[in-house]
Design a protein around this motif. Structure first.
Motif, PDB file in Angstrom:
ATOM      1  N   LYS A 142       0.945  -1.134  -0.196  1.00 33.81           N
ATOM      2  CA  LYS A 142       0.034   0.279   0.198  1.00 33.81           C
ATOM      3  C   LYS A 142       0.908   1.673  -0.466  1.00 33.81           C
ATOM      4  CE  LYS A 142      -3.824  -1.948   2.957  1.00 33.81           C
ATOM      5  NZ  LYS A 142      -4.585  -0.953   4.804  1.00 33.81           N
ATOM      6  N   ILE A 143       1.590   1.031   0.737  1.00 31.91           N
ATOM      7  CA  ILE A 143       2.695   2.204   0.687  1.00 31.91           C
ATOM      8  C   ILE A 143       3.651   2.860  -0.462  1.00 31.91           C
ATOM      9  CG2 ILE A 143       5.159   3.125   2.069  1.00 31.91           C
ATOM     10  CD1 ILE A 143       4.202   1.729   4.764  1.00 31.91           C
ATOM     11  N   LYS A 144       4.035   1.207  -0.873  1.00 35.99           N
ATOM     12  CA  LYS A 144       4.808   1.740  -2.417  1.00 35.99           C
ATOM     13  C   LYS A 144       3.866   2.305  -3.483  1.00 35.99           C
ATOM     14  CE  LYS A 144       7.575  -1.110  -5.732  1.00 35.99           C
ATOM     15  NZ  LYS A 144       5.944  -1.106  -6.364  1.00 35.99           N
ATOM     16  N   ASN A 145       2.917   1.616  -3.328  1.00 40.13           N
ATOM     17  CA  ASN A 145       1.223   1.785  -4.336  1.00 40.13           C
ATOM     18  C   ASN A 145       1.330   3.211  -4.432  1.00 40.13           C
ATOM     19  OD1 ASN A 145       2.260  -0.398  -6.093  1.00 40.13           O
ATOM     20  ND2 ASN A 145       0.143  -1.202  -4.981  1.00 40.13           N
ATOM     21  N   GLU A 146       1.044   4.197  -2.785  1.00 39.86           N
ATOM     22  CA  GLU A 146       0.599   5.430  -2.585  1.00 39.86           C
ATOM     23  C   GLU A 146       1.955   6.679  -2.922  1.00 39.86           C
ATOM     24  OE1 GLU A 146      -2.355   6.609   0.161  1.00 39.86           O
ATOM     25  OE2 GLU A 146      -3.250   4.644   0.299  1.00 39.86           O
ATOM     26  N   LEU A 147       3.010   5.816  -2.164  1.00 41.06           N
ATOM     27  CA  LEU A 147       4.162   6.922  -3.065  1.00 41.06           C
ATOM     28  C   LEU A 147       4.634   7.324  -4.531  1.00 41.06           C
ATOM     29  CD1 LEU A 147       6.658   5.066   0.298  1.00 41.06           C
ATOM     30  CD2 LEU A 147       5.569   8.055   0.060  1.00 41.06           C
ATOM     31  N   ASN A 148       4.496   5.943  -4.758  1.00 37.82           N
ATOM     32  CA  ASN A 148       4.733   5.937  -6.541  1.00 37.82           C
ATOM     33  C   ASN A 148       3.471   6.778  -7.013  1.00 37.82           C
ATOM     34  OD1 ASN A 148       7.328   4.250  -6.309  1.00 37.82           O
ATOM     35  ND2 ASN A 148       6.137   2.941  -7.067  1.00 37.82           N
ATOM     36  N   THR A 149       2.251   7.079  -6.899  1.00 37.95           N
ATOM     37  CA  THR A 149       1.055   8.047  -7.046  1.00 37.95           C
ATOM     38  C   THR A 149       1.762   9.253  -6.802  1.00 37.95           C
ATOM     39  OG1 THR A 149      -0.140   5.934  -7.315  1.00 37.95           O
ATOM     40  CG2 THR A 149      -1.207   8.810  -7.467  1.00 37.95           C
ATOM     41  N   LYS A 150       1.780   9.946  -5.770  1.00 35.61           N
ATOM     42  CA  LYS A 150       1.929  11.032  -5.126  1.00 35.61           C
ATOM     43  C   LYS A 150       3.970  11.079  -5.324  1.00 35.61           C
ATOM     44  CE  LYS A 150      -1.016  11.465  -2.173  1.00 35.61           C
ATOM     45  NZ  LYS A 150      -1.516  12.006  -2.000  1.00 35.61           N
ATOM     46  N   LEU A 151       4.458  10.509  -5.716  1.00 33.85           N
ATOM     47  CA  LEU A 151       5.799  10.889  -6.021  1.00 33.85           C
ATOM     48  C   LEU A 151       5.399  11.558  -7.616  1.00 33.85           C
ATOM     49  CD1 LEU A 151       8.689   8.391  -4.284  1.00 33.85           C
ATOM     50  CD2 LEU A 151       8.320  11.074  -4.180  1.00 33.85           C
ATOM     51  N   SER A 152       5.075  10.816  -8.377  1.00 32.47           N
ATOM     52  CA  SER A 152       4.372  10.595  -9.303  1.00 32.47           C
ATOM     53  C   SER A 152       3.545  12.703 -10.169  1.00 32.47           C
ATOM     54  CB  SER A 152       4.094   9.779 -10.619  1.00 32.47           C
ATOM     55  OG  SER A 152       2.457   9.347  -9.917  1.00 32.47           O
TER      56      SER A 152
END
Length: 134
Positions: free
Chosen positions: A24-34
């Motif tokens: 969950k963290i990885k997916n949300e961080l990837n979204t936020k970072l993008s």
């Protein structure tokens, strides 16, 4: 054990995530970072992870400590659930570092001075904070 577990062992902070929470963290961080890397992510279970970088020049020497107050991007719901970790950028010249005075709105980072009396050590630091959002 829940999805996140924070322990202190011999003065070190140990943070364990379940694999499901890490995804969950990885997916949300990837979204936020993008989206531009805003320095925080809020998960649906009310966990909030914030991060930042103090690009200052905190100067220390001769075992003198130096402190810097940091404000979080967003307040956490309460300070008792907030854990903070810092990493100095020039830690090879320091005796150590620690976090003090954690509140829901920020914390104080303390860099422990290096040993040389006539040399000034400059350091910034990276930080990450985990807690609950309002």
């Amino acid at each position: 054990m829940g999805e996140i577990c924070v322990n202190e062992i011999n003065g070190e902070l140990l943070i364990k995530f379940s694999f499901r929470l890490w995804i969950k963290i990885k997916n949300e961080l990837n979204t936020k970072l993008s989206d531009g890397g805003s320095g925080y992510v809020r998960l649906t279970d009310r966990t909030m992870i914030q991060s930042g970088f103090f690009n200052g020049t905190l100067t220390t020497n001769d075992y003198k400590n130096v402190a810097q107050q940091i404000d979080f991007h967003y307040e956490f719901s309460e300070s008792s659930f907030v854990s903070v970790v810092i990493t100095p950028t020039m830690n090879q010249f320091l005796s150590g570092c620690q976090v003090d005075n954690i509140t829901k709105s920020g914390f104080r980072a303390i860099l422990l001075g290096g040993s040389q009396a006539n040399t000034a050590y400059y350091s910034g630091f990276r930080w990450i904070a985990i807690g609950r959002w309002k």
